[in-house]
Design an enzyme around this catalytic site. Sequence first.
Site, short mmCIF file in Angstrom:
data_model
loop_
_atom_site.label_atom_id
_atom_site.label_comp_id
_atom_site.label_asym_id
_atom_site.label_seq_id
_atom_site.Cartn_x
_atom_site.Cartn_y
_atom_site.Cartn_z
N HIS A 85 50.17 -25.02 34.91
CA HIS A 85 48.85 -24.70 35.44
C HIS A 85 48.91 -24.17 36.86
O HIS A 85 48.02 -23.46 37.31
CB HIS A 85 47.96 -25.95 35.45
CG HIS A 85 47.76 -26.55 34.09
ND1 HIS A 85 47.06 -25.93 33.09
CD2 HIS A 85 48.19 -27.73 33.57
CE1 HIS A 85 47.05 -26.70 32.01
NE2 HIS A 85 47.74 -27.79 32.27
N HIS A 110 49.43 -27.26 46.20
CA HIS A 110 49.56 -26.37 45.04
C HIS A 110 48.65 -25.17 45.23
O HIS A 110 47.95 -25.07 46.24
CB HIS A 110 49.24 -27.13 43.75
CG HIS A 110 47.85 -27.64 43.70
ND1 HIS A 110 47.49 -28.89 44.13
CD2 HIS A 110 46.69 -27.06 43.29
CE1 HIS A 110 46.20 -29.07 43.99
NE2 HIS A 110 45.68 -27.97 43.47
N HIS A 112 46.18 -21.66 43.53
CA HIS A 112 45.31 -21.08 42.51
C HIS A 112 45.17 -19.58 42.78
O HIS A 112 45.12 -19.15 43.93
CB HIS A 112 43.92 -21.71 42.55
CG HIS A 112 43.92 -23.18 42.28
ND1 HIS A 112 43.81 -23.71 41.02
CD2 HIS A 112 44.02 -24.24 43.13
CE1 HIS A 112 43.84 -25.03 41.09
NE2 HIS A 112 43.97 -25.38 42.36
N HIS A 129 45.76 -25.63 48.09
CA HIS A 129 45.13 -26.94 48.24
C HIS A 129 46.16 -27.95 48.72
O HIS A 129 47.21 -28.13 48.07
CB HIS A 129 44.53 -27.42 46.92
CG HIS A 129 43.34 -26.65 46.48
ND1 HIS A 129 42.82 -26.73 45.20
CD2 HIS A 129 42.54 -25.79 47.16
CE1 HIS A 129 41.76 -25.94 45.11
NE2 HIS A 129 41.58 -25.35 46.27
N THR A 196 39.37 -30.31 41.18
CA THR A 196 38.98 -29.07 40.47
C THR A 196 39.68 -28.92 39.12
O THR A 196 39.57 -27.88 38.49
CB THR A 196 39.26 -27.83 41.34
OG1 THR A 196 40.67 -27.70 41.52
CG2 THR A 196 38.56 -27.92 42.69
N THR A 197 40.40 -29.95 38.71
CA THR A 197 41.01 -29.99 37.38
C THR A 197 40.65 -31.32 36.74
O THR A 197 40.25 -32.27 37.42
CB THR A 197 42.55 -29.86 37.45
OG1 THR A 197 43.08 -30.98 38.17
CG2 THR A 197 42.97 -28.58 38.12
#
Length: 247
Positions: A85, A110, A112, A129, A196-197
């Site tokens: 992801h 991590h 995005h 993040h 957010t996951t």
Amino acid sequence: MMRKTTFVAGLSFLIMGYGAYSGEHWSYHGKTGPEHWGDLKPEFIMCKIGKNQSPVDINRIVEAELKELKISYRPGASYLVNNGHTIKVSYGKGSYLEVDGTKFELKQFHFHAPSEHKIKGKLYPFEAHFVHMDKNGNIAVIGVLFKEGRKNPVIEKLWKNISSKVGEKVKITDKINAYDLLPKKKRYYRYSGSLTTPPCSEGVRWFVMVEEMELSKEQIEKFRKLMGGDTNRPVQPLNARMVMKQD
């Protein structure tokens, strides 16, 4: 005492996996995409019914006399993993964010692509993040938006360690300080949100940097190609929330 210990241990597992909730199948596309997360498992219900969800479009802004963030990071990037992801970088002990009189230890960071947060409707090509947790299991996240521009030297060091094999941990041999991925000026937007996951847990303190960072088109594309496309949850309703901006 046992209940509190179990609660904190559970949050510790959650935060270390933030960016990919282990053991459950979800994705950013199709029948397991963001619009379906809340139906995939009872534990994910906040993704569906939560009223303080993240990310958001930062457009209902109130200028406020917010204190400067006390960020004390030292080199500590230990290993990274392609978890299917995102690319998650685990961090060693000793790096902190101090806010509201509390120390939050940096656990991992991590990425995005494109960005999860928007600024007044503007979507950025990339976002990082930085995930922190205090001794009681409370979570604070610093978000940094990136625009396309010059090659980022820290990202370049990280990307050379990327494995295309999902789940494979790669030890980071370079000395990397997460502080170098933060903008020079630390002005920020603040609001209360969520992970957010999945499981989209709420009560997260969010600090999104006002100033942008840069990375190259090639660096963005390398990440996107490895992830197989977009890795961002769509913005969620602000509802009754306001976003404060450090003046």
